[in-house]
Scaffold this motif. Structure first.
Motif, mmCIF file in Angstrom:
data_model
loop_
_atom_site.group_PDB
_atom_site.id
_atom_site.type_symbol
_atom_site.label_atom_id
_atom_site.label_comp_id
_atom_site.label_asym_id
_atom_site.label_seq_id
_atom_site.Cartn_x
_atom_site.Cartn_y
_atom_site.Cartn_z
ATOM 1 N N GLU A 82 45.606 110.027 16.063
ATOM 2 C CA GLU A 82 46.674 109.394 15.291
ATOM 3 C C GLU A 82 47.833 110.360 15.082
ATOM 4 O OE1 GLU A 82 46.943 106.137 13.794
ATOM 5 O OE2 GLU A 82 45.451 105.773 15.352
ATOM 6 N N SER A 83 47.533 111.645 14.876
ATOM 7 C CA SER A 83 48.608 112.632 14.701
ATOM 8 C C SER A 83 49.399 112.806 15.991
ATOM 9 C CB SER A 83 48.022 113.971 14.241
ATOM 10 O OG SER A 83 47.305 114.615 15.290
ATOM 11 N N GLU A 117 43.066 120.238 7.665
ATOM 12 C CA GLU A 117 41.957 121.004 8.230
ATOM 13 C C GLU A 117 41.082 120.114 9.101
ATOM 14 O OE1 GLU A 117 43.603 123.137 4.876
ATOM 15 O OE2 GLU A 117 42.891 121.083 5.101
ATOM 16 N N GLU A 118 40.865 118.882 8.660
ATOM 17 C CA GLU A 118 40.053 117.952 9.441
ATOM 18 C C GLU A 118 40.785 117.512 10.707
ATOM 19 O OE1 GLU A 118 37.370 115.710 6.055
ATOM 20 O OE2 GLU A 118 39.510 115.253 6.166
ATOM 21 N N VAL A 119 42.110 117.358 10.622
ATOM 22 C CA VAL A 119 42.890 117.026 11.809
ATOM 23 C C VAL A 119 42.806 118.161 12.835
ATOM 24 C CG1 VAL A 119 45.210 116.570 12.687
ATOM 25 C CG2 VAL A 119 44.453 115.498 10.569
ATOM 26 N N LYS A 144 33.639 112.182 14.717
ATOM 27 C CA LYS A 144 34.402 111.077 15.291
ATOM 28 C C LYS A 144 35.625 110.771 14.433
ATOM 29 C CE LYS A 144 30.566 108.678 17.610
ATOM 30 N NZ LYS A 144 29.452 109.598 17.324
ATOM 31 N N ARG A 145 35.462 110.818 13.151
ATOM 32 C CA ARG A 145 36.581 110.553 12.232
ATOM 33 C C ARG A 145 37.672 111.598 12.397
ATOM 34 N NH1 ARG A 145 37.005 112.038 6.714
ATOM 35 N NH2 ARG A 145 38.415 110.708 5.512
ATOM 36 N N ASP A 146 37.292 112.849 12.553
ATOM 37 C CA ASP A 146 38.283 113.912 12.751
ATOM 38 C C ASP A 146 39.024 113.733 14.069
ATOM 39 O OD1 ASP A 146 37.378 114.928 10.373
ATOM 40 O OD2 ASP A 146 36.210 116.556 11.248
#
Length: 275
Positions: free
Chosen positions: A228-229, A153-155, A220-222
């Motif tokens: 990265e994905s 969900e965060e991605v 920013k983390r998401d």
């Protein structure tokens, strides 16, 4: 009473009222704003030694463009050689020097990434020295950009934020793109999560600044998780061709296919003439 009313109509009365108002506002501001002395506390002996080491490295490798005290300098022809670094913070130094963009080979519209010149300890010392020149964004803690426990969900949310804020320059697949005046947005595929976070935090070169108020740390983390994905996503069709889309694939097929047909026609024609 008459004497007081006469004083109030005098020329000096307005100045006295303004002065009194400024005193009241200043006193109220001092009472409400937190004490900054704790923030600007004296560095520890270890920090002082690191800052001094950074100052020495800065004088040798950076002062020719940025000035001996980080105030900026020109190239002797009235043009800026390097901007002022006062207030840019440690995060900007960690990004620019850690990615090898600084020291730059020469000034230009775009400073490309290259292997770092300094070791990690030297980068930390340079960042500490520049941070001592003026307050700015600090190097983020590892927890800010760590995506080990990220959820799908965060991605997905990071993808929405990336497409809204980043694709105009970096391409929807994070592979970079061209910009005006000889500049370009670099590919994000080989960037570390730490440097991506710092780039959003400091806005290097033509990139806008996404402060913690504009994009919160979780945002920013998401975004980092989404990038990265993208990096881990395979190219099922073979060559990715920058993932520009059907246009690149069609253009490649047209040029390669038509080129092969033209070459075959030329070969057949020459062979027929010789016969």
């Amino acid at each position: 009473m008459g004497r007081l009313a006469g004083w109030r109509r005098g020329r000096a009365a307005g100045l006295v009222v303004v002065f009194a108002g400024l005193l009241v506002v200043g006193a109220g501001y001092s009472a409400l704003v937190p004490d900054q002395s704790a923030v600007a506390a004296d560095p520890t002996p270890a920090q002082s030694q690191q800052i001094e080491e950074g100052r020495r490295l800065f004088a040798v490798g950076c002062s020719s463009c940025h000035g001996l005290n980080g105030e900026g300098a020109n190239n002797g022809e009235g043009r800026l050689a390097g901007p002022s670094l006062i207030g840019v913070g440690a995060a900007a130094v960690d990004f620019q020097v850690g990615t090898g963009r600084m020291p730059a080979v020469q000034p230009g519209a775009q400073i490309p990434q290259k292997p770092p010149t300094y070791e990690d300890e030297e980068v930390e010392a340079l960042a500490a020295y520049v941070a001592s020149l003026g307050q700015g964004p600090a190097v983020p803690a590892e927890s800010a950009y760590n995506i080990d426990n990220i959820t799908q969900e965060e991605v997905a949310r990071g993808g929405e934020l990336f497409r809204t804020n980043c694709t105009a320059c970096h391409n929807f697949a994070g592979r970079g793109g061209a910009l005006p005046n000889g500049r370009y947005a670099p590919s994000l595929m080989d960037s570390s999560p730490r440097h991506i976070y710092e780039a959003m935090l400091t806005g290097p070169q033509q990139m806008p600044v996404f402060s913690e108020q504009v994009l919160q740390p979780q945002d920013k983390r998401d975004i980092i998780a989404y990038i990265e994905s993208l990096e881990q996503q395979p190219d099922y069709g073979g060559f990715g061709l920058g993932r520009i889309g059907p246009f690149a694939e069609g253009a490649w097929g047209w040029l390669a296919g038509m080129g092969a047909l033209v070459a075959a026609c030329v070969w057949i024609g020459n062979k027929g003439v010789r016969s």
